[in-house]
Design a protein around this motif. Structure first.
Motif, PDB file in Angstrom:
ATOM      1  N   ALA A  20       0.700  -1.668   0.209  1.00 59.18           N
ATOM      2  CA  ALA A  20      -0.040   0.593   0.268  1.00 59.18           C
ATOM      3  C   ALA A  20       1.220   1.097  -0.068  1.00 59.18           C
ATOM      4  N   GLU A  21       2.006   1.319   0.971  1.00 57.09           N
ATOM      5  CA  GLU A  21       2.888   2.375   0.598  1.00 57.09           C
ATOM      6  C   GLU A  21       3.237   2.951  -0.346  1.00 57.09           C
ATOM      7  N   ARG A  22       4.158   1.480  -1.242  1.00 62.23           N
ATOM      8  CA  ARG A  22       4.766   1.735  -2.328  1.00 62.23           C
ATOM      9  C   ARG A  22       3.779   2.413  -3.187  1.00 62.23           C
ATOM     10  N   GLN A  23       2.445   1.843  -3.563  1.00 60.53           N
ATOM     11  CA  GLN A  23       0.893   1.890  -4.061  1.00 60.53           C
ATOM     12  C   GLN A  23       1.421   3.397  -3.524  1.00 60.53           C
ATOM     13  N   LYS A  24       1.332   4.234  -2.448  1.00 67.80           N
ATOM     14  CA  LYS A  24       0.854   5.669  -2.665  1.00 67.80           C
ATOM     15  C   LYS A  24       2.374   6.750  -3.085  1.00 67.80           C
ATOM     16  N   GLN A  25       3.161   5.908  -2.514  1.00 70.42           N
ATOM     17  CA  GLN A  25       4.921   6.814  -3.155  1.00 70.42           C
ATOM     18  C   GLN A  25       4.488   6.896  -4.451  1.00 70.42           C
ATOM     19  N   ALA A  26       3.964   5.749  -5.040  1.00 70.25           N
ATOM     20  CA  ALA A  26       3.924   5.830  -6.815  1.00 70.25           C
ATOM     21  C   ALA A  26       2.657   6.645  -7.504  1.00 70.25           C
ATOM     22  N   ASN A  27       1.536   7.536  -6.259  1.00 68.19           N
ATOM     23  CA  ASN A  27       1.052   8.545  -6.917  1.00 68.19           C
ATOM     24  C   ASN A  27       1.118   9.373  -6.620  1.00 68.19           C
ATOM     25  N   PRO A  28       2.068  10.811  -8.375  1.00 68.50           N
ATOM     26  CA  PRO A  28       2.025  11.580  -8.408  1.00 68.50           C
ATOM     27  C   PRO A  28       1.819  12.846  -7.123  1.00 68.50           C
ATOM     28  N   ILE A  29       1.254  12.299  -7.154  1.00 71.74           N
ATOM     29  CA  ILE A  29      -0.300  13.143  -5.702  1.00 71.74           C
ATOM     30  C   ILE A  29       0.076  13.476  -4.581  1.00 71.74           C
ATOM     31  N   SER A  30       0.206  11.857  -4.644  1.00 73.81           N
ATOM     32  CA  SER A  30       1.063  11.995  -2.749  1.00 73.81           C
ATOM     33  C   SER A  30       2.544  11.941  -2.769  1.00 73.81           C
ATOM     34  N   LEU A  31       3.346  11.957  -3.776  1.00 72.43           N
ATOM     35  CA  LEU A  31       4.869  12.510  -4.062  1.00 72.43           C
ATOM     36  C   LEU A  31       5.043  13.684  -3.698  1.00 72.43           C
ATOM     37  N   ASN A  33       1.613  15.847  -2.165  1.00 67.51           N
ATOM     38  CA  ASN A  33       1.996  15.984  -0.829  1.00 67.51           C
ATOM     39  C   ASN A  33       2.467  16.046   0.203  1.00 67.51           C
ATOM     40  N   GLN A  34       3.387  14.584   0.023  1.00 63.43           N
ATOM     41  CA  GLN A  34       4.861  14.356   0.947  1.00 63.43           C
ATOM     42  C   GLN A  34       5.530  15.768   0.651  1.00 63.43           C
ATOM     43  N   TYR A  35       6.066  15.690  -0.583  1.00 59.70           N
ATOM     44  CA  TYR A  35       6.753  17.340  -1.049  1.00 59.70           C
ATOM     45  C   TYR A  35       6.388  18.692  -0.406  1.00 59.70           C
ATOM     46  N   LEU A  36       5.063  18.659  -0.431  1.00 61.26           N
ATOM     47  CA  LEU A  36       4.754  19.781   0.408  1.00 61.26           C
ATOM     48  C   LEU A  36       4.452  20.350   1.499  1.00 61.26           C
ATOM     49  N   ARG A  37       4.237  18.953   2.101  1.00 61.99           N
ATOM     50  CA  ARG A  37       4.285  19.012   3.576  1.00 61.99           C
ATOM     51  C   ARG A  37       5.887  19.265   4.170  1.00 61.99           C
ATOM     52  N   GLU A  38       7.293  18.729   3.459  1.00 66.84           N
ATOM     53  CA  GLU A  38       7.970  19.068   3.815  1.00 66.84           C
ATOM     54  C   GLU A  38       8.907  20.288   3.456  1.00 66.84           C
ATOM     55  N   SER A  39       8.065  21.150   2.310  1.00 67.68           N
ATOM     56  CA  SER A  39       8.065  22.323   1.517  1.00 67.68           C
ATOM     57  C   SER A  39       7.208  22.950   3.035  1.00 67.68           C
ATOM     58  N   GLU A  40       6.428  22.927   3.503  1.00 66.56           N
ATOM     59  CA  GLU A  40       5.606  23.963   4.683  1.00 66.56           C
ATOM     60  C   GLU A  40       6.823  23.734   6.160  1.00 66.56           C
ATOM     61  N   ALA A  41       7.419  22.518   5.937  1.00 68.54           N
ATOM     62  CA  ALA A  41       7.906  22.840   7.394  1.00 68.54           C
ATOM     63  C   ALA A  41       9.298  23.334   7.067  1.00 68.54           C
ATOM     64  N   GLU A  42       9.346  23.791   5.771  1.00 70.83           N
ATOM     65  CA  GLU A  42      11.017  24.597   5.978  1.00 70.83           C
ATOM     66  C   GLU A  42      10.403  25.278   6.012  1.00 70.83           C
ATOM     67  N   LYS A 138      -0.227  23.754  -8.189  1.00 63.90           N
ATOM     68  CA  LYS A 138       0.286  22.445  -9.377  1.00 63.90           C
ATOM     69  C   LYS A 138      -0.280  21.240  -9.140  1.00 63.90           C
ATOM     70  N   ARG A 139      -0.418  21.411  -7.240  1.00 66.44           N
ATOM     71  CA  ARG A 139      -1.511  20.236  -6.577  1.00 66.44           C
ATOM     72  C   ARG A 139      -2.646  19.743  -7.326  1.00 66.44           C
ATOM     73  N   LEU A 140      -3.133  21.333  -7.882  1.00 64.33           N
ATOM     74  CA  LEU A 140      -4.975  21.411  -7.803  1.00 64.33           C
ATOM     75  C   LEU A 140      -4.746  21.101  -9.922  1.00 64.33           C
ATOM     76  N   GLU A 141      -3.872  21.447 -10.071  1.00 62.45           N
ATOM     77  CA  GLU A 141      -3.588  21.114 -11.346  1.00 62.45           C
ATOM     78  C   GLU A 141      -3.621  19.524 -11.374  1.00 62.45           C
ATOM     79  N   LEU A 142      -2.571  18.784 -11.265  1.00 63.77           N
ATOM     80  CA  LEU A 142      -2.457  17.327 -10.613  1.00 63.77           C
ATOM     81  C   LEU A 142      -3.972  16.870 -10.023  1.00 63.77           C
TER      82      LEU A 142
END
Length: 217
Positions: A20-31, A33-42, A138-142
């Motif tokens: 399930a985690e690999r499928q989630k990571q393979a999803n561009p939007i999930s990736l 979202n993860q990058y967004l969370r990391e960027s928001e933290a930065e 970009k997330r909304l577009e995707l």
């Protein structure tokens, strides 16, 4: 036995979550979202650094002004001592004046550096926030693209399948199967009718033969 069963169950569960985690990571939007969370933290970290830099700038300025005033004070005291003929006090005042002036110069330089660093941090911070907004867009577009793809896939399945879930390309063979079954049923019906009529004719002929025998007797 229970322990072994629990281990097997846990291993299956781990495998499931791993897939399930690999499928989630393979999803561009999930990736994204993860990058967004990391960027928001930065961005939050950058905001805290800016606040710390402002405090540091203010502290440099405060100390610089204090030392600069002390240098001016020692200068005035040295002049007073010199006029009063107290050369020893005048020398002490002049020595401390020089020390304060040197410290004031260093603090002034540190203050100016902190101002420049703060401006650079604030500029980078604004860039980060703009980049974050772009990523949200970009997330909304995707998400919109994903919705279109999902809808098209569903529509394609509907167009390719009948209400029975049979692919359209197989409908011809299914139709032929129905035709064969219908012909078989019709043939069986005609045979049944044929048998029934023959039986009826046989009964009628039997009755006629029986009647003729009675008349002759």
């Amino acid at each position: 036995m229970n322990t072994l069963f629990e281990k097997i169950k846990q291993a299956i569960k781990d495998d499931f979550y791993d897939v399930a985690e690999r499928q989630k990571q393979a999803n561009p939007i999930s990736l994204l979202n993860q990058y967004l969370r990391e960027s928001e933290a930065e961005v939050k970290k950058a905001a805290k650094l800016i606040e710390r830099q402002k405090l540091l700038r203010d502290e440099f300025y405060k100390e610089w002004q204090h030392v600069d005033k002390m240098a001016e004070k020692r200068k005035e005291q040295g002049e007073i001592a010199l006029k009063a003929g107290a050369e020893d006090l005048s020398e002490i005042a002049l020595r401390e004046q020089a020390e304060y002036e040197e410290r004031a110069e260093r603090l002034k330089l540190a203050y100016n550096n902190s101002v420049n660093q703060l401006e650079e941090l604030e500029y980078k911070y604004r860039e980060m926030k703009l980049k974050l907004k772009d990523m949200h867009m970009k997330r909304l577009e995707l998400m919109g693209q994903e919705n279109v793809v999902l809808m098209k896939n569903k529509m394609n399945r509907v167009l390719k399948e009948t209400e029975f879930g049979i692919p359209a390309e197989n409908m011809e063979s299914v139709g032929k199967l129905f035709e064969r079954e219908e012909k078989k049923a019709n043939d069986e019906y005609e045979i049944s009718i044929f048998d029934a009529r023959i039986q009826q004719l046989a009964k009628e002929m039997n009755k006629q033969d029986t009647g003729e025998l009675r008349d002759n007797s």
